[in-house]
Structure formats: structure tokens, C-alpha cells
Design an enzyme around this catalytic site. Structure first.
Site, PDB file in Angstrom:
ATOM      1  N   LYS A  30       0.397  -0.725   0.502  1.00 22.41           N
ATOM      2  CA  LYS A  30      -0.063   0.142  -0.054  1.00 22.41           C
ATOM      3  C   LYS A  30       1.003   1.507  -0.458  1.00 22.41           C
ATOM      4  CE  LYS A  30      -4.470  -1.218   1.724  1.00 22.41           C
ATOM      5  NZ  LYS A  30      -5.410  -1.330   2.881  1.00 22.41           N
ATOM      6  N   LYS A  43     -13.790  -5.290  -1.907  1.00 25.50           N
ATOM      7  CA  LYS A  43     -14.761  -4.057  -1.734  1.00 25.50           C
ATOM      8  C   LYS A  43     -14.204  -3.068  -2.103  1.00 25.50           C
ATOM      9  CE  LYS A  43     -15.097  -3.522   3.194  1.00 25.50           C
ATOM     10  NZ  LYS A  43     -13.575  -4.066   3.357  1.00 25.50           N
ATOM     11  N   LYS A  61      -8.815 -11.289  -6.489  1.00 25.40           N
ATOM     12  CA  LYS A  61      -9.894 -11.452  -5.027  1.00 25.40           C
ATOM     13  C   LYS A  61     -11.022 -10.024  -5.544  1.00 25.40           C
ATOM     14  CE  LYS A  61      -9.915 -10.164  -0.544  1.00 25.40           C
ATOM     15  NZ  LYS A  61      -9.480 -10.143   1.017  1.00 25.40           N
TER      16      LYS A  61
END
Ligand code: TRP
Length: 339
Positions: free
Chosen positions: A114, A202, A199
Site C-alpha cells: 500500500k 470491496k 479477489k
């Protein structure tokens, strides 16, 4: 009784992946067999660029989704609450920062990924992104958690929570239960319909490959019918060579029951498989959406659940966090009720 704790970050709309991969099992199994807490971890949503109004909205929405509707969590059976409503998380996190090391934090894979992404975009990396796993350890350790049901991407963080618990106990006396990660029993790993090797998360936000829990039936059908499939004509279950097809078969199996490899034998065209998969997803989402509608119309009920959940959680966390404060050398307040 086994104590289970899991958290869900209010950073995006919940998806079929969240439901089949985690929430459904929390509702069907974990809340009954254990003393379970499910937490909307809103403090964790502040570690990257965020929009305050959106975080607030998603916290409420995912809280109400977590509640009853989406998964069927029953506030009589488990504790559902919002992280920032319980001060003990931040209180314990600081103390655990005094047990964790800088090197340990910088080795976290998710942090490295990240932080690199943020830097590529020319943005700055928030310090909280680095300390995030310590806050997560605090979430877990504050409740004397035995089991943490999480996906593969979170096992390193749960390992850290274990390490910190052991280290703290060795240095300052036994205070924390040492938790362990538990993956989903049957890997319902739902992949993105347009990119079946990643994946269905969300946080990827909008995408024709992501089915959201509140998608209308026709939207669900369209997304499933447009799912990327592999070249070839026959329907076989092969995750490596035919990931698109395998994903559809796994979704169908997770929604309607059965085994993906056996289901493959029942189809001779992609079209028929997609059609059945779409209908199976629509049926699984139907009760969730109905309950969501009912709860949306009853904000007072939701408020009551959140208030009670926070109170219960506070009562559970406080003795452990107080004990950690004493053990590490902080002076007890003269009148404990002052705090
Ligand atoms: N880090 C988790 C995720 O990104 C969310 C989370 C925060 C969590 N605190 C937790 C999960 C405690 C389990 C237990 O999905």
C-alpha cells in the site's frame, strides 16, 4: 466458550465476496458456537486518503448490513459494534506500540504494497498505515480473543498480534490470550468476474466484475452473464487453466450447494452455467436485501443495537486494557471512576 473477533473495514460497499467468504459463516456458525464480536473497524478506514462523509455513511451501512440483514447476525447471539465507539482500542494500541518494533512494522506485506502504491501516485503515506497492524492487534487482544476468522491477506497481521501477546506476557506478566487466525472452512474465494485471478474485494470500487450485496437482481444477472470466461467450449473445473469458469462454478456451488467439479459435469455450455449461477446469486441475495430494506426503515432499532453493542464491548475490553496499563507500569488513577 471460545471468543471470536472479526472486523470489517468501511471502505467500500460490501460484495458477494465478503458475504460468501466471511459474513455468511459468521451468521450461520460463529455467532452460535462461540462468544463472538463483529466490529465495523472505522478507525482503520482512516489510514489512506479518505472522505469523512463517505466513511461515516459506509460505517452505518455496513453496520446495518452486518446486523441481521446481510448475514443474519443476531444481536442476541453476538456483539456488533463500531470500533470508534469503544475507546479501549486506541488506548491499547498505544501500549502495544511500545511492545512492537519499527522493523517488524516495515516488514508487513500489506504495508509495503500500500505504501508503494501511494508513493507511485505521488501521495504521502500516513503514519497510521504503518501502525495499522498494531491497532488491529489491539482490536483482537482487548477482548481475550481465541479465534480470528480472516482471509489469507490478514494472516500476517494476526501473527503479529500473537507475537505481541506473547512478548507482552513474557515481559510484563500474563495479560493477553494468544489468538490464532482461522480461515474459512470451505474456501469460498470469490474472484472478480472480469478478472478472475484477483479477489472480488470491496475496495476496488466500481467495476462490472463485482457483485454488490445490494445490486438489483437485473444488475446481478447482467454482471454474471458478462463474466469473462476462458477460451474453449467444454465446461470443466480447472482453477489454473480456466480461472473464469472455475470462479463461476465455485460461486454456483457456494450459493446453491454441490461441488464445483461435479457441477461442471452437468453443463455443456457456458451460457447455461452463467444463467444458473446468476439465478443462484439472486436467490442468495434476496433475503439479505429484504432484511436490509426493513432495517433501513427502522433507524431506531439500528441505533439501539449499536448503542448496546458498544456498551457490551466496552465492558468486555476495559478490564483487559486496564490490566495491560497496570502491567506495563502506568500508575492507576486515584479514583478509577474519574477515568
Ligand atoms: N485488517 C482487516 C482487513 O483489512 C480488518 C480488521 C481490522 C480486522 N481489525 C481487525 C479483522 C481485527 C479481524 C480482526 O480486512
Amino acid at each position: 466458550m471460545t471468543r471470536v473477533f472479526s472486523g470489517i473495514k468501511p471502505t467500500g460497499h460490501l460484495t458477494l465476496g465478503n458475504y460468501l467468504g466471511a459474513m455468511r459463516r459468521w451468521a450461520a456458525d460463529d455467532q452460535y458456537r462461540s462468544d463472538a464480536l463483529f466490529c465495523v473497524v472505522d478507525l482503520h478506514a482512516l489510514t489512506v486518503d479518505h472522505d469523512p462523509a463517505r466513511v461515516r455513511r459506509l460505517s452505518r451501512q455496513s453496520a446495518s448490513l452486518l446486523l441481521l440483514l446481510a448475514a443474519g447476525l443476531d444481536p442476541e447471539q453476538c456483539t456488533v459494534f463500531v470500533q470508534s465507539h469503544v475507546d479501549e482500542h486506541a488506548r491499547l494500541s498505544y501500549v502495544l506500540e511500545c511492545v512492537a518494533t519499527d522493523g517488524e512494522m516495515r516488514r508487513m506485506i500489506q504495508y509495503k504494497e500500500k505504501a508503494a502504491r501511494e508513493q507511485r501516485r505521488g501521495g504521502s503515506v500516513r503514519l497510521s498505515l504503518l501502525t495499522y497492524p498494531v491497532l488491529m492487534a489491539a482490536d483482537i487482544l482487548a477482548y481475550g480473543t481465541d479465534e480470528v476468522p480472516v482471509g489469507d491477506d490478514q494472516t500476517q497481521h494476526v501473527e503479529l498480534a500473537r507475537d505481541l501477546a506473547v512478548r507482552f506476557n513474557q515481559r510484563y506478566g500474563h495479560t493477553f490470550t494468544v489468538p490464532r487466525a482461522t480461515g474459512p472452512a470451505v474456501a469460498a474465494r470469490v474472484m472478480n468476474l472480469q478478472d478472475p485471478v484477483s479477489k472480488m474485494g470491496k475496495s476496488d470500487d466500481a467495476g462490472p466484475g463485482i457483485v454488490y450485496l445490494l445490486d438489483e437482481p437485473d444488475v446481478v444477472r447482467k454482471k454474471v452473464m458478462r463474466a469473462v470466461t476462458d477460451s474453449g467450449q467444454d465446461v470443466v473445473y480447472d482453477r489454473e487453466e480456466r480461472p473464469g469458469l472455475a470462479n463461476l462454478l465455485e460461486i454456483l456451488a457456494a450459493c446453491a450447494g454441490g461441488d464445483p467439479a461435479e457441477l461442471a459435469g452437468a453443463y455443456d455450455s457456458y451460457g447455461a452455467l452463467k444463467k444458473d449461477t446468476a439465478e443462484a446469486v439472486v436467490e442468495v441475495l434476496r433475503p439479505v436485501q429484504e432484511r436490509h430494506r426493513a432495517l433501513s426503515a427502522d433507524p431506531e432499532y439500528v441505533d439501539g443495537v449499536l448503542r448496546e453493542g458498544a456498551e457490551r464491548a466496552r465492558g468486555m475490553a476495559r478490564p483487559t486494557v486496564d490490566a495491560a496499563y497496570r502491567a506495563i507500569g502506568l500508575l492507576a488513577p486515584v479514583d478509577a471512576s474519574d477515568r
